[in-house]
Design a protein around this motif. Sequence first.
Motif, PDB file in Angstrom:
ATOM      1  N   GLU A 112       0.806  -1.217   0.000  1.00 15.92           N
ATOM      2  CA  GLU A 112       0.000   0.000   0.000  1.00 15.92           C
ATOM      3  C   GLU A 112       0.839   1.268   0.000  1.00 15.92           C
ATOM      4  O   GLU A 112       0.424   2.290  -0.548  1.00 15.92           O
ATOM      5  CB  GLU A 112      -0.952   0.002   1.199  1.00 15.92           C
ATOM      6  CG  GLU A 112      -1.983   1.115   1.148  1.00 15.92           C
ATOM      7  CD  GLU A 112      -3.017   1.020   2.253  1.00 15.92           C
ATOM      8  OE1 GLU A 112      -3.761   2.000   2.445  1.00 15.92           O
ATOM      9  OE2 GLU A 112      -3.076  -0.027   2.932  1.00 15.92           O
ATOM     10  N   ASP A 119      -4.976   5.909  -5.654  1.00 17.73           N
ATOM     11  CA  ASP A 119      -6.431   5.900  -5.512  1.00 17.73           C
ATOM     12  C   ASP A 119      -7.023   7.264  -5.854  1.00 17.73           C
ATOM     13  O   ASP A 119      -7.942   7.376  -6.671  1.00 17.73           O
ATOM     14  CB  ASP A 119      -6.812   5.488  -4.091  1.00 17.73           C
ATOM     15  CG  ASP A 119      -8.304   5.212  -3.944  1.00 17.73           C
ATOM     16  OD1 ASP A 119      -8.948   4.885  -4.959  1.00 17.73           O
ATOM     17  OD2 ASP A 119      -8.818   5.325  -2.825  1.00 17.73           O
ATOM     18  N   SER A 123      -9.036   8.247  -9.341  1.00 17.21           N
ATOM     19  CA  SER A 123     -10.422   8.662  -9.114  1.00 17.21           C
ATOM     20  C   SER A 123     -10.704  10.078  -9.596  1.00 17.21           C
ATOM     21  O   SER A 123     -11.857  10.514  -9.563  1.00 17.21           O
ATOM     22  CB  SER A 123     -10.758   8.566  -7.614  1.00 17.21           C
ATOM     23  OG  SER A 123     -10.615   7.243  -7.146  1.00 17.21           O
ATOM     24  N   PRO A 141      -9.911  -9.372  -3.539  1.00 14.43           N
ATOM     25  CA  PRO A 141     -10.595  -8.886  -2.335  1.00 14.43           C
ATOM     26  C   PRO A 141     -10.896 -10.018  -1.357  1.00 14.43           C
ATOM     27  O   PRO A 141     -12.060 -10.329  -1.053  1.00 14.43           O
ATOM     28  CB  PRO A 141     -11.874  -8.259  -2.898  1.00 14.43           C
ATOM     29  CG  PRO A 141     -12.144  -9.018  -4.149  1.00 14.43           C
ATOM     30  CD  PRO A 141     -10.803  -9.355  -4.724  1.00 14.43           C
ATOM     31  N   SER A 143      -9.133 -12.186   2.309  1.00 21.79           N
ATOM     32  CA  SER A 143      -8.167 -12.128   3.398  1.00 21.79           C
ATOM     33  C   SER A 143      -7.116 -13.216   3.205  1.00 21.79           C
ATOM     34  O   SER A 143      -7.282 -14.146   2.412  1.00 21.79           O
ATOM     35  CB  SER A 143      -8.876 -12.318   4.742  1.00 21.79           C
ATOM     36  OG  SER A 143      -9.828 -11.301   4.961  1.00 21.79           O
ATOM     37  N   ASP A 182     -18.085  -6.713  -6.020  1.00 29.14           N
ATOM     38  CA  ASP A 182     -17.963  -6.218  -4.650  1.00 29.14           C
ATOM     39  C   ASP A 182     -16.541  -6.466  -4.152  1.00 29.14           C
ATOM     40  O   ASP A 182     -16.143  -7.606  -3.921  1.00 29.14           O
ATOM     41  CB  ASP A 182     -18.976  -6.924  -3.747  1.00 29.14           C
ATOM     42  CG  ASP A 182     -18.938  -6.408  -2.307  1.00 29.14           C
ATOM     43  OD1 ASP A 182     -18.237  -5.400  -2.058  1.00 29.14           O
ATOM     44  OD2 ASP A 182     -19.608  -7.016  -1.450  1.00 29.14           O
ATOM     45  N   GLY A 184     -15.392  -4.783  -1.436  1.00 27.93           N
ATOM     46  CA  GLY A 184     -15.366  -4.453  -0.018  1.00 27.93           C
ATOM     47  C   GLY A 184     -14.449  -3.290   0.285  1.00 27.93           C
ATOM     48  O   GLY A 184     -14.371  -2.319  -0.471  1.00 27.93           O
ATOM     49  N   SER A 185     -13.736  -3.406   1.393  1.00 25.09           N
ATOM     50  CA  SER A 185     -12.826  -2.332   1.808  1.00 25.09           C
ATOM     51  C   SER A 185     -11.371  -2.666   1.507  1.00 25.09           C
ATOM     52  O   SER A 185     -10.467  -1.968   1.975  1.00 25.09           O
ATOM     53  CB  SER A 185     -12.989  -2.065   3.307  1.00 25.09           C
ATOM     54  OG  SER A 185     -12.701  -3.240   4.060  1.00 25.09           O
ATOM     55  N   PHE A 186     -11.130  -3.712   0.729  1.00 25.26           N
ATOM     56  CA  PHE A 186      -9.760  -4.087   0.390  1.00 25.26           C
ATOM     57  C   PHE A 186      -9.144  -3.007  -0.494  1.00 25.26           C
ATOM     58  O   PHE A 186      -9.738  -2.596  -1.502  1.00 25.26           O
ATOM     59  CB  PHE A 186      -9.738  -5.437  -0.319  1.00 25.26           C
ATOM     60  CG  PHE A 186     -10.139  -6.585   0.573  1.00 25.26           C
ATOM     61  CD1 PHE A 186      -9.208  -7.181   1.410  1.00 25.26           C
ATOM     62  CD2 PHE A 186     -11.448  -7.046   0.583  1.00 25.26           C
ATOM     63  CE1 PHE A 186      -9.572  -8.231   2.242  1.00 25.26           C
ATOM     64  CE2 PHE A 186     -11.823  -8.094   1.405  1.00 25.26           C
ATOM     65  CZ  PHE A 186     -10.890  -8.690   2.245  1.00 25.26           C
ATOM     66  N   VAL A 187      -7.953  -2.557  -0.136  1.00 25.51           N
ATOM     67  CA  VAL A 187      -7.398  -1.345  -0.738  1.00 25.51           C
ATOM     68  C   VAL A 187      -6.975  -1.556  -2.187  1.00 25.51           C
ATOM     69  O   VAL A 187      -7.370  -0.795  -3.080  1.00 25.51           O
ATOM     70  CB  VAL A 187      -6.217  -0.814   0.098  1.00 25.51           C
ATOM     71  CG1 VAL A 187      -5.677   0.479  -0.516  1.00 25.51           C
ATOM     72  CG2 VAL A 187      -6.659  -0.560   1.533  1.00 25.51           C
ATOM     73  N   ASN A 190      -9.839  -1.797  -4.632  1.00 26.95           N
ATOM     74  CA  ASN A 190     -10.510  -0.516  -4.818  1.00 26.95           C
ATOM     75  C   ASN A 190      -9.711   0.414  -5.721  1.00 26.95           C
ATOM     76  O   ASN A 190     -10.283   1.155  -6.528  1.00 26.95           O
ATOM     77  CB  ASN A 190     -10.767   0.149  -3.462  1.00 26.95           C
ATOM     78  CG  ASN A 190     -12.087  -0.285  -2.847  1.00 26.95           C
ATOM     79  OD1 ASN A 190     -13.153   0.177  -3.238  1.00 26.95           O
ATOM     80  ND2 ASN A 190     -12.013  -1.196  -1.885  1.00 26.95           N
TER      81      ASN A 190
END
Length: 478
Positions: A112, A119, A123, A141, A143, A182, A184-187, A190
């Motif tokens: 990251e 990001d 965007s 996405p 774990s 979907d 999720g919140s996985f960076v 996204n």
Amino acid sequence: MRQVLWGDWLNVDGEEADGWLRVNWAPNSDNPETLFIPKDHTSDTRPLEIIFLDVGQGDGAVLITPEQDDGEAIIVIDAGDNANMHTFLSKRFGAYKDDLQFHAAIITHPDEDHYGGFDSIFSTPRFGFDIVYHNGLAERPVSGTFEKVGGHAKDAATGTSYVSDLAIGKPQIEALFADGIDVGSFVFPNVMQAALKNPKIKDFAILSTEHGVKENQRTWMPGFAPSDNRGYSIEVVGPVVELDGAGKPRLRKIGSYGETKNGHSVLLRLHYEKFKVLFGGDLNDKAEKFLLRHYTGKIRMPQKGSDAYREMIDEAAKWFRSDIMKVCHHGSEKVTDAFLETVKPAAFVISSGDEEGHVHPRPDLLGRLGKLGRGDTPVILSTELQRSTREKEDAEMVDSLMRRVMKLKDSSSSNTREKIMSDIWDLGRSNVSVYGTIYLKTDGKRLVTAFRIETGSDKKKWFTFEYAFDASDALHLV
């Protein structure tokens, strides 16, 4: 009087009889000036420029090619994990470009602190890239560790484990991250989904030793091979992709998941006449040993100091020897003396930040760099060590920001939101200034590195090192 760097663009308004040029300085500011410079101190051509941006803990660099106007190619190599790169690109190129369409974004590997800053860039509708390169490890996405990249399997013939589910091109990226999936919140998912949603981002591809332009038994970044006749070229020396018996590309499991994805960073080696610059990604000791063995054909690492060790260094130098090295993994101590001896640069650039628990750059690593670099006094530049701090916030910016926030309900302009984002980030970094950024400029014959002086004036605001080759082709400080 103002100090300018070699390669800085000047707005020339005419020539005096004595050979001096009139320069319009900051013509669109509140304090425009007319300055003068000797004509023989200027040039119609520009050097290639690399900016190692202060992105805090992480990596972020911008390579700007020497061509002008439509021929200029801008390559963003990693973007840290915050909005620093977004702010820099907006301010640096938005001043003279209406269309911020850049050539390439390169995500060297899915950590990251290397890709998170993309990001906000992906965007923003104003930004576009002809292509987004990556190392083939596209984190799903989910774990876990290796589960994120499709797992790994052991080759029955060799006993070596490999990751084989690589994202080669845009179809694989779309299958994993298309709009509607979907994530999720996985960076990482996204970030890639944001890139797919941006119509100005045209393509996606792995960049590796097997995915590029093959010439002269080497691999080159597409568009930057020797046959493209740019006068400079960009070689791809990692990740090293190996093919299975059916010709399917795969990446070797080097160690843990973190060691593997870092160790397979995209590694670039810029060639510009006699000068070479190596971008070292987040290599670690295990990855460096693998690379040294791979490029020299060694089955195992020879004993340090032996004839076989020296032979390995000499052979590997044909692939990695460089004059400037972006140090691997922010100055981690987990590097090998053998790899440092192989690269043996005259100057090291370290990208690292505050508020991290790794103590980067490591003091013991700095000592090794000085010992193993080229010449009697190798130069060590660090975005963290070159950075200064500022003691208080800018009250005028706070007031201005608050007034514009109040007006947001009357304006949905993306440019307005972008500028406010920039100012918010400046305020959020109120204790850290921008003096850590390191500039490198070269025309292939000379090379200059520079950084801002903390207490410098307009007359003297840059500290520079200049390198050139002498008649015997030995590199030295001028």
